[in-house]
Motif scaffolding. Structure first.
Motif, PDB file in Angstrom:
ATOM      1  N   GLY A 441       0.787  -1.230   0.000  1.00 14.87           N
ATOM      2  CA  GLY A 441       0.000   0.000   0.000  1.00 14.87           C
ATOM      3  C   GLY A 441       0.814   1.273   0.000  1.00 14.87           C
ATOM      4  O   GLY A 441       0.586   2.172  -0.824  1.00 14.87           O
ATOM      5  N   LEU A 442       1.782   1.379   0.900  1.00 16.66           N
ATOM      6  CA  LEU A 442       2.546   2.621   1.004  1.00 16.66           C
ATOM      7  C   LEU A 442       3.435   2.838  -0.216  1.00 16.66           C
ATOM      8  O   LEU A 442       3.599   3.974  -0.692  1.00 16.66           O
ATOM      9  CB  LEU A 442       3.388   2.611   2.285  1.00 16.66           C
ATOM     10  N   ALA A 443       3.991   1.758  -0.754  1.00 14.19           N
ATOM     11  CA  ALA A 443       4.804   1.875  -1.961  1.00 14.19           C
ATOM     12  C   ALA A 443       3.948   2.309  -3.154  1.00 14.19           C
ATOM     13  O   ALA A 443       4.370   3.147  -3.963  1.00 14.19           O
ATOM     14  CB  ALA A 443       5.485   0.540  -2.255  1.00 14.19           C
ATOM     15  N   ILE A 444       2.742   1.750  -3.280  1.00 19.85           N
ATOM     16  CA  ILE A 444       1.831   2.152  -4.358  1.00 19.85           C
ATOM     17  C   ILE A 444       1.393   3.598  -4.175  1.00 19.85           C
ATOM     18  O   ILE A 444       1.268   4.367  -5.140  1.00 19.85           O
ATOM     19  CB  ILE A 444       0.613   1.207  -4.415  1.00 19.85           C
ATOM     20  N   PHE A 445       1.163   3.999  -2.922  1.00 14.11           N
ATOM     21  CA  PHE A 445       0.805   5.391  -2.634  1.00 14.11           C
ATOM     22  C   PHE A 445       1.932   6.332  -3.051  1.00 14.11           C
ATOM     23  O   PHE A 445       1.690   7.406  -3.615  1.00 14.11           O
ATOM     24  CB  PHE A 445       0.499   5.539  -1.148  1.00 14.11           C
ATOM     25  N   LEU A 446       3.173   5.935  -2.799  1.00 13.33           N
ATOM     26  CA  LEU A 446       4.323   6.743  -3.212  1.00 13.33           C
ATOM     27  C   LEU A 446       4.399   6.821  -4.733  1.00 13.33           C
ATOM     28  O   LEU A 446       4.625   7.903  -5.301  1.00 13.33           O
ATOM     29  CB  LEU A 446       5.604   6.145  -2.640  1.00 13.33           C
ATOM     30  N   LEU A 447       4.199   5.693  -5.413  1.00 11.71           N
ATOM     31  CA  LEU A 447       4.187   5.686  -6.876  1.00 11.71           C
ATOM     32  C   LEU A 447       3.074   6.573  -7.403  1.00 11.71           C
ATOM     33  O   LEU A 447       3.259   7.312  -8.390  1.00 11.71           O
ATOM     34  CB  LEU A 447       4.015   4.253  -7.380  1.00 11.71           C
ATOM     35  N   ALA A 448       1.908   6.540  -6.760  1.00 11.26           N
ATOM     36  CA  ALA A 448       0.789   7.387  -7.181  1.00 11.26           C
ATOM     37  C   ALA A 448       1.146   8.861  -7.062  1.00 11.26           C
ATOM     38  O   ALA A 448       0.792   9.677  -7.933  1.00 11.26           O
ATOM     39  CB  ALA A 448      -0.447   7.068  -6.333  1.00 11.26           C
ATOM     40  N   ASN A 449       1.862   9.227  -6.008  1.00  9.61           N
ATOM     41  CA  ASN A 449       2.308  10.617  -5.854  1.00  9.61           C
ATOM     42  C   ASN A 449       3.284  11.019  -6.955  1.00  9.61           C
ATOM     43  O   ASN A 449       3.215  12.126  -7.495  1.00  9.61           O
ATOM     44  CB  ASN A 449       2.954  10.803  -4.478  1.00  9.61           C
ATOM     45  N   LEU A 450       4.198  10.103  -7.289  1.00  8.50           N
ATOM     46  CA  LEU A 450       5.165  10.401  -8.353  1.00  8.50           C
ATOM     47  C   LEU A 450       4.466  10.546  -9.705  1.00  8.50           C
ATOM     48  O   LEU A 450       4.773  11.478 -10.473  1.00  8.50           O
ATOM     49  CB  LEU A 450       6.215   9.287  -8.416  1.00  8.50           C
ATOM     50  N   LEU A 451       3.535   9.644  -9.997  1.00  9.19           N
ATOM     51  CA  LEU A 451       2.801   9.731 -11.265  1.00  9.19           C
ATOM     52  C   LEU A 451       1.921  10.973 -11.317  1.00  9.19           C
ATOM     53  O   LEU A 451       1.766  11.591 -12.378  1.00  9.19           O
ATOM     54  CB  LEU A 451       1.949   8.474 -11.457  1.00  9.19           C
ATOM     55  N   THR A 452       1.345  11.349 -10.173  1.00  7.78           N
ATOM     56  CA  THR A 452       0.529  12.566 -10.125  1.00  7.78           C
ATOM     57  C   THR A 452       1.366  13.783 -10.473  1.00  7.78           C
ATOM     58  O   THR A 452       0.951  14.653 -11.255  1.00  7.78           O
ATOM     59  CB  THR A 452      -0.086  12.733  -8.720  1.00  7.78           C
ATOM     60  N   GLY A 453       2.557  13.860  -9.887  1.00  5.11           N
ATOM     61  CA  GLY A 453       3.450  14.968 -10.214  1.00  5.11           C
ATOM     62  C   GLY A 453       3.848  14.961 -11.676  1.00  5.11           C
ATOM     63  O   GLY A 453       3.872  16.010 -12.336  1.00  5.11           O
ATOM     64  N   LEU A 454       4.138  13.775 -12.226  1.00  2.00           N
ATOM     65  CA  LEU A 454       4.538  13.667 -13.626  1.00  2.00           C
ATOM     66  C   LEU A 454       3.409  14.116 -14.551  1.00  2.00           C
ATOM     67  O   LEU A 454       3.646  14.858 -15.523  1.00  2.00           O
ATOM     68  CB  LEU A 454       4.925  12.221 -13.927  1.00  2.00           C
ATOM     69  N   VAL A 455       2.184  13.692 -14.275  1.00  2.00           N
ATOM     70  CA  VAL A 455       1.041  14.081 -15.104  1.00  2.00           C
ATOM     71  C   VAL A 455       0.814  15.589 -15.034  1.00  2.00           C
ATOM     72  O   VAL A 455       0.593  16.254 -16.058  1.00  2.00           O
ATOM     73  CB  VAL A 455      -0.227  13.322 -14.660  1.00  2.00           C
ATOM     74  N   ASN A 456       0.893  16.151 -13.842  1.00  2.00           N
ATOM     75  CA  ASN A 456       0.646  17.581 -13.689  1.00  2.00           C
ATOM     76  C   ASN A 456       1.721  18.439 -14.333  1.00  2.00           C
ATOM     77  O   ASN A 456       1.452  19.553 -14.786  1.00  2.00           O
ATOM     78  CB  ASN A 456       0.516  17.928 -12.212  1.00  2.00           C
ATOM     79  N   LEU A 457       2.951  17.948 -14.364  1.00  2.00           N
ATOM     80  CA  LEU A 457       4.028  18.690 -15.009  1.00  2.00           C
ATOM     81  C   LEU A 457       4.011  18.520 -16.525  1.00  2.00           C
ATOM     82  O   LEU A 457       4.607  19.330 -17.240  1.00  2.00           O
ATOM     83  CB  LEU A 457       5.381  18.234 -14.458  1.00  2.00           C
ATOM     84  N   SER A 458       3.339  17.477 -17.007  1.00  2.00           N
ATOM     85  CA  SER A 458       3.350  17.179 -18.442  1.00  2.00           C
ATOM     86  C   SER A 458       2.090  17.629 -19.164  1.00  2.00           C
ATOM     87  O   SER A 458       2.140  17.921 -20.373  1.00  2.00           O
ATOM     88  CB  SER A 458       3.534  15.672 -18.659  1.00  2.00           C
ATOM     89  N   LEU A 459       0.954  17.671 -18.463  1.00  2.00           N
ATOM     90  CA  LEU A 459      -0.322  17.932 -19.120  1.00  2.00           C
ATOM     91  C   LEU A 459      -1.054  19.103 -18.477  1.00  2.00           C
ATOM     92  O   LEU A 459      -0.983  19.283 -17.254  1.00  2.00           O
ATOM     93  CB  LEU A 459      -1.222  16.676 -19.046  1.00  2.00           C
ATOM     94  N   PRO A 460      -1.771  19.885 -19.266  1.00  2.00           N
ATOM     95  CA  PRO A 460      -2.610  20.969 -18.714  1.00  2.00           C
ATOM     96  C   PRO A 460      -3.935  20.383 -18.204  1.00  2.00           C
ATOM     97  O   PRO A 460      -4.982  20.487 -18.849  1.00  2.00           O
ATOM     98  CB  PRO A 460      -2.818  21.896 -19.912  1.00  2.00           C
ATOM     99  N   THR A 461      -3.914  19.772 -17.065  1.00  2.00           N
ATOM    100  CA  THR A 461      -5.050  18.984 -16.584  1.00  2.00           C
ATOM    101  C   THR A 461      -6.337  19.789 -16.485  1.00  2.00           C
ATOM    102  O   THR A 461      -7.423  19.260 -16.712  1.00  2.00           O
ATOM    103  CB  THR A 461      -4.717  18.374 -15.215  1.00  2.00           C
TER     104      THR A 461
END
Length: 496
Positions: A441-461
């Motif tokens: 759970g905590l590792a997936i939560f960390l990955l979710a945070n990293l992907l969230t940052g990547l999406v927000n930096l890459s796309l005009p959400t």
């Protein structure tokens, strides 16, 4: 380019901060989708053995029920949660009353047990067996959390589900508290294990707590550094200028170790949680602390991070409430006397205790917020008494629902003659997707945070339409589920 980026950042900060919250009833209806989806999964498994073997079609169905349904409940169906629940409940009802594809496991009676006494199968040795309903609860909570932290940046996710500014209730406010409650639930295992012998000294407990805290605190500093360096959009009133959720999680273990010393005086984690919540609320109401948290200028380190520092005490109360729940949920449930009245059997069962505590926490929440009670408002920013009681009531209620589903669909789960048979039955009664999310759970939560940052930096959400947003969110949840399943298939458990 810089001006455009800064303008988009300001637009996003304003978008996130423009929050009014939603009603508790609406939030409960939306979150009911998770138990309803688990019910449909359980009926398909218990009546049709649909997920044995675990084929690609079974895996896809598992993902659609336990991940995609939650995503749709918080986005496209956010205004029609009742309809989505009915869409899941109808086939579950139909499948439940169809002939079973294979006979269910029969209950195993233990010979030689005196009539009227509690019994436990002689071949079962694990005092803390796997509980599929706990896995389902923690897995769906993790899925909702991961979905929300990215979906909140799209317009398809309703503003009323995002974190409120000061007062009110929302889905994401509930998610933060539920994450802490869930952590407290599983932390009860170590407390129960310690009961069998002499409690370790305070110094040893603090050293053990520090080992658990250090990785989380490191993650907190990594997040702080990355957010500041990347100039990532953030809302200061959530936790403060420097504080983040990882710091809150990291500081919980040492404080819980301190509270264990009070357990000899007040032998109830529920009482300790309530006492802490009441004392913290009294300090908020009868001193200037509330005004300081809500309105003080940010001039020094404490004032800049006042939300995270002081809300920690509310989260500690939530953690202790979760630990109190785990004290009766995690141990092996003894078979009640066969000649006992139904009410007595229900009262002593885990389901009965969960239902009882759901009512207790709900009544306390109603008293704290009603006109004839304390007339307080829920505040996630303060993590005050009503917020603590709301989170405790909701999570006990969710656990009771998942437990009831398990009892309905897998009634002979605990009738196994030995540990291996019991583990096999538990595996068959557990969604593999939810088990995978729960396992790391905590590792997936960390990955979710990293992907969230990547999406927000890459796309005009904020500028993406509903169709584009849903495509991105489905891909994001698929990646998380895929990584979780791969780790689980290789028996990898990442402990942070």
């Amino acid at each position: 380019m810089v001006v455009a980026a800064n303008g988009y950042k300001a637009q996003k900060e304003a978008f996130v901060s423009n929050l009014t919250g939603g009603s508790v009833w609406e939030i409960n209806t939306v979150t009911l989708v998770a138990p309803t989806a688990v019910l449909l999964w359980s009926v398909l498994q218990s009546r049709q053995r649909f997920f044995i073997p675990y084929t690609p079609a079974a895996c896809l169905t598992d993902f659609l029920l336990n991940c995609a349904a939650i995503l749709f409940a918080t986005t496209l169906y956010s205004s029609f949660p009742v309809a989505l629940n009915l869409l899941l409940l109808a086939p579950a009802t139909l499948a439940y009353f169809t002939p079973a594809a294979a006979p269910r496991h029969a209950r195993v009676k233990v010979a030689g047990a005196p009539k009227g006494q509690q019994t436990s199968p002689a071949g079962l040795s694990d005092p803390f067996p796997i509980k599929p309903f706990v896995t389902a609860y923690r897995g769906t909570m993790m899925v909702v959390t991961c979905v929300a932290i990215l979906a909140v940046d799209f317009k398809v996710f309703p503003r009323r589900f995002g974190k409120v500014e000061n007062w009110g209730t929302s889905l994401m406010d509930l998610g933060v508290g539920s994450f802490v409650f869930s952590a407290g639930l599983v932390a009860a295992r170590s407390a129960l294990t310690g009961r069998t012998g002499k409690m370790p000294s305070l110094n040893k407990r603090l050293v053990t707590a520090a080992r658990h805290s250090l990785p989380l605190l490191i993650l907190g500093f990594v997040r702080l550094y990355s957010v500041k360096e990347l100039d990532y959009a953030e809302h200061v009133t959530e936790y403060g200028v420097h504080w983040n959720f990882f710091f809150t999680l990291g500081l919980l273990p040492p404080f819980v170790a301190l509270f264990q010393s009070l357990f000899s005086i007040i032998p109830s984690y529920a009482a300790l949680a309530l006492l802490l919540g009441v004392i913290y609320e009294a300090i908020l109401d009868f001193t200037d602390l509330k005004a300081f948290i809500l309105t003080a200028p940010r001039t020094d380190l404490l004032s800049k991070n006042r939300e995270g520092v002081f809300s920690f005490f509310g989260y500690l109360a939530i953690f202790l409430a979760g630990q109190a729940t785990g004290m009766y949920v995690l141990p092996r449930e003894q078979t009640p006397p066969t000649d006992a009245a139904f009410s007595a059997q229900l009262r002593k069962s885990v389901l009965g205790k969960l239902a009882l505590w759901s009512v207790v926490w709900t009544l306390l929440f109603a008293f704290s917020t009603s006109y004839y009670g304390l007339v307080l408002s829920v505040s996630r920013r303060l993590a005050n008494l009503p917020y603590f009681l709301w989170v405790a009531a909701f999570n006990c209620g969710q656990l009771a629902l998942f437990c009831a589903i398990e009892r309905l669909c897998f009634p002979s789960l605990r009738g196994a003659p030995d540990d291996e048979t019991e583990r096999q039955r538990c595996r068959e009664a557990t969604s593999r997707v939810l088990h995978a999310f729960n396992r790391n759970g905590l590792a997936i939560f960390l990955l979710a945070n990293l992907l969230t940052g990547l999406v927000n930096l890459s796309l005009p959400t904020l500028n993406m339409g509903h169709l584009q947003a849903m495509a991105v969110l489905l891909a994001y949840v698929s990646v998380l589920a895929g990584v979780a399943l791969i780790l689980d298939s290789r028996s990898i458990s990442i402990k942070l």
